[in-house]
Design a protein around this motif. Structure first.
Motif, PDB file in Angstrom:
ATOM      1  N   LEU A   1     -29.661 -82.355  17.657  1.00  0.00           N
ATOM      2  CA  LEU A   1     -28.991 -81.508  16.662  1.00  0.00           C
ATOM      3  C   LEU A   1     -27.739 -82.196  16.111  1.00  0.00           C
ATOM      4  N   MET A   2     -26.970 -82.816  17.003  1.00  0.00           N
ATOM      5  CA  MET A   2     -25.748 -83.491  16.565  1.00  0.00           C
ATOM      6  C   MET A   2     -26.090 -84.697  15.695  1.00  0.00           C
ATOM      7  N   GLY A   3     -27.172 -85.403  16.028  1.00  0.00           N
ATOM      8  CA  GLY A   3     -27.593 -86.529  15.200  1.00  0.00           C
ATOM      9  C   GLY A   3     -27.961 -86.069  13.798  1.00  0.00           C
ATOM     10  N   ALA A   4     -28.701 -84.972  13.717  1.00  0.00           N
ATOM     11  CA  ALA A   4     -29.065 -84.412  12.406  1.00  0.00           C
ATOM     12  C   ALA A   4     -27.811 -83.968  11.663  1.00  0.00           C
ATOM     13  N   ALA A   5     -26.888 -83.325  12.379  1.00  0.00           N
ATOM     14  CA  ALA A   5     -25.635 -82.881  11.758  1.00  0.00           C
ATOM     15  C   ALA A   5     -24.843 -84.074  11.229  1.00  0.00           C
ATOM     16  N   LEU A   6     -24.808 -85.155  11.999  1.00  0.00           N
ATOM     17  CA  LEU A   6     -24.069 -86.356  11.589  1.00  0.00           C
ATOM     18  C   LEU A   6     -24.666 -86.952  10.317  1.00  0.00           C
ATOM     19  N   VAL A   7     -25.986 -87.081  10.278  1.00  0.00           N
ATOM     20  CA  VAL A   7     -26.646 -87.661   9.101  1.00  0.00           C
ATOM     21  C   VAL A   7     -26.381 -86.804   7.862  1.00  0.00           C
TER      22      VAL A   7
ATOM     23  N   ALA B   1     -19.368 -75.676  -2.693  1.00  0.00           N
ATOM     24  CA  ALA B   1     -20.182 -76.077  -1.546  1.00  0.00           C
ATOM     25  C   ALA B   1     -21.634 -76.150  -1.996  1.00  0.00           C
ATOM     26  N   SER B   2     -22.275 -77.241  -1.667  1.00  0.00           N
ATOM     27  CA  SER B   2     -23.673 -77.430  -2.042  1.00  0.00           C
ATOM     28  C   SER B   2     -24.581 -76.886  -0.946  1.00  0.00           C
ATOM     29  N   ARG B   3     -25.868 -76.850  -1.239  1.00  0.00           N
ATOM     30  CA  ARG B   3     -26.819 -76.450  -0.190  1.00  0.00           C
ATOM     31  C   ARG B   3     -26.757 -77.428   0.977  1.00  0.00           C
ATOM     32  N   GLY B   4     -26.587 -78.701   0.638  1.00  0.00           N
ATOM     33  CA  GLY B   4     -26.454 -79.711   1.696  1.00  0.00           C
ATOM     34  C   GLY B   4     -25.217 -79.470   2.551  1.00  0.00           C
ATOM     35  N   GLY B   5     -24.121 -79.073   1.890  1.00  0.00           N
ATOM     36  CA  GLY B   5     -22.889 -78.770   2.630  1.00  0.00           C
ATOM     37  C   GLY B   5     -23.062 -77.574   3.538  1.00  0.00           C
ATOM     38  N   LYS B   6     -23.813 -76.593   3.065  1.00  0.00           N
ATOM     39  CA  LYS B   6     -24.076 -75.415   3.902  1.00  0.00           C
ATOM     40  C   LYS B   6     -25.004 -75.773   5.058  1.00  0.00           C
ATOM     41  N   ALA B   7     -25.982 -76.642   4.806  1.00  0.00           N
ATOM     42  CA  ALA B   7     -26.869 -77.111   5.887  1.00  0.00           C
ATOM     43  C   ALA B   7     -26.076 -77.909   6.906  1.00  0.00           C
ATOM     44  N   LYS B   8     -25.140 -78.711   6.411  1.00  0.00           N
ATOM     45  CA  LYS B   8     -24.273 -79.500   7.297  1.00  0.00           C
ATOM     46  C   LYS B   8     -23.479 -78.598   8.221  1.00  0.00           C
TER      47      LYS B   8
ATOM     48  N   VAL C   1     -24.285 -87.940   4.496  1.00  0.00           N
ATOM     49  CA  VAL C   1     -24.971 -87.942   3.198  1.00  0.00           C
ATOM     50  C   VAL C   1     -24.286 -86.988   2.214  1.00  0.00           C
ATOM     51  N   THR C   2     -23.942 -85.788   2.678  1.00  0.00           N
ATOM     52  CA  THR C   2     -23.265 -84.846   1.779  1.00  0.00           C
ATOM     53  C   THR C   2     -21.861 -85.322   1.438  1.00  0.00           C
ATOM     54  N   GLY C   3     -21.238 -86.071   2.334  1.00  0.00           N
ATOM     55  CA  GLY C   3     -19.925 -86.646   2.041  1.00  0.00           C
ATOM     56  C   GLY C   3     -19.992 -87.597   0.860  1.00  0.00           C
TER      57      GLY C   3
ATOM     58  N   GLN D   1     -23.836 -78.435  12.236  1.00  0.00           N
ATOM     59  CA  GLN D   1     -22.683 -78.706  13.099  1.00  0.00           C
ATOM     60  C   GLN D   1     -22.443 -77.548  14.061  1.00  0.00           C
ATOM     61  N   ILE D   2     -22.510 -76.329  13.549  1.00  0.00           N
ATOM     62  CA  ILE D   2     -22.290 -75.152  14.395  1.00  0.00           C
ATOM     63  C   ILE D   2     -23.362 -75.075  15.476  1.00  0.00           C
ATOM     64  N   ALA D   3     -24.622 -75.278  15.091  1.00  0.00           N
ATOM     65  CA  ALA D   3     -25.715 -75.223  16.070  1.00  0.00           C
ATOM     66  C   ALA D   3     -25.550 -76.302  17.132  1.00  0.00           C
ATOM     67  N   ALA D   4     -25.198 -77.506  16.709  1.00  0.00           N
ATOM     68  CA  ALA D   4     -25.039 -78.611  17.660  1.00  0.00           C
ATOM     69  C   ALA D   4     -23.884 -78.350  18.618  1.00  0.00           C
ATOM     70  N   ILE D   5     -22.753 -77.932  18.080  1.00  0.00           N
ATOM     71  CA  ILE D   5     -21.588 -77.662  18.937  1.00  0.00           C
ATOM     72  C   ILE D   5     -21.910 -76.534  19.903  1.00  0.00           C
ATOM     73  N   ALA D   6     -22.534 -75.476  19.415  1.00  0.00           N
ATOM     74  CA  ALA D   6     -22.905 -74.354  20.298  1.00  0.00           C
ATOM     75  C   ALA D   6     -23.837 -74.828  21.401  1.00  0.00           C
ATOM     76  N   TRP D   7     -24.790 -75.680  21.061  1.00  0.00           N
ATOM     77  CA  TRP D   7     -25.739 -76.188  22.065  1.00  0.00           C
ATOM     78  C   TRP D   7     -25.008 -77.002  23.127  1.00  0.00           C
ATOM     79  N   TYR D   8     -24.054 -77.814  22.688  1.00  0.00           N
ATOM     80  CA  TYR D   8     -23.267 -78.599  23.655  1.00  0.00           C
ATOM     81  C   TYR D   8     -22.421 -77.703  24.550  1.00  0.00           C
ATOM     82  N   LEU D   9     -21.905 -76.618  23.989  1.00  0.00           N
ATOM     83  CA  LEU D   9     -21.036 -75.733  24.770  1.00  0.00           C
ATOM     84  C   LEU D   9     -21.807 -74.945  25.816  1.00  0.00           C
TER      85      LEU D   9
END
Length: 190
Positions: free
Chosen positions: A163-169, A130-137, A173-175, A141-149
């Motif tokens: 947050l979800m837009g940032a998570a998506l980008v 797992a890269s730093r980018g993968g960990k940021a991803k 990119v990490t993909g 994702q967790i922050a965005a999902i939590a915010w939506y919930l």
């Protein structure tokens, strides 16, 4: 005098237990979202807390496994499955209840499953860590999902889509980065 060989790591260890706990929490999380129907504020908070506790086990199990040399074959396989089950379920539920566009869920899930497939594709050549980018991803994702919930009042509710837009980008990119790493690994070891 001979040096001792590698120490066998027991299957039943704290890191693997946390992974199993995360898997068990997925249906509990689903139940809390379904009961809330994404309209009952109290149940939405319970759903968010369940999701966050399950997500915390993701960080904890990896740290424990690496820190205390408890990495097992089971953990290598079960951990990413547990991660995808939790995040994927959350994204699908948010889309079912109309809080998140289906194309966002599809894009993230295709990337997540694709990277998992890539890791299995190259596993005999080496591990793609797992890269730093993968960990940021993951954190985004967790922050965005939590915010939506959480039942966020206006104007704070607009933070979720950002947050979800940032998570998506970062997810996409990490993909691409993981694809490049997988191809390099295969070429280097072939």
């Amino acid at each position: 005098m001979t040096e001792p060989g590698p120490v066998a790591v027991p299957l039943l260890n704290p890191a693997n237990v946390l992974t199993v706990v995360r898997i068990i929490l997925v249906p509990v999380f689903v139940a809390t979202v379904v009961v809330s129907a994404m309209v009952d504020p109290g149940w939405r908070v319970v759903a968010c807390l369940t999701f966050c506790v399950a997500s915390a086990t993701d960080f904890a199990d990896g740290w424990i496994a690496r820190r205390y040399s408890m990495v097992t074959s089971f953990g290598k396989v079960a951990d990413p499955i547990a991660d995808k089950a939790l995040t994927g379920t959350a994204l699908v539920l948010l889309s079912i209840y109309g809080d998140l566009a289906w194309w966002v869920t599809a894009a993230i899930l295709v990337r997540e499953w694709g990277v998992t497939a890539l890791r299995f594709w190259v596993i005999r050549y080496g591990i793609i860590p797992a890269s730093r980018g993968g960990k940021a991803k993951t954190a985004l994702q967790i922050a965005a999902i939590a915010w939506y919930l959480l039942p966020m009042p206006s104007p704070f509710d607009v933070v979720g889509p950002w947050l979800m837009g940032a998570a998506l980008v970062v997810t996409l990119v990490t993909g691409v980065d993981y694809v490049v790493q997988a191809v390099r690994l295969r070429r280097a070891r072939s």
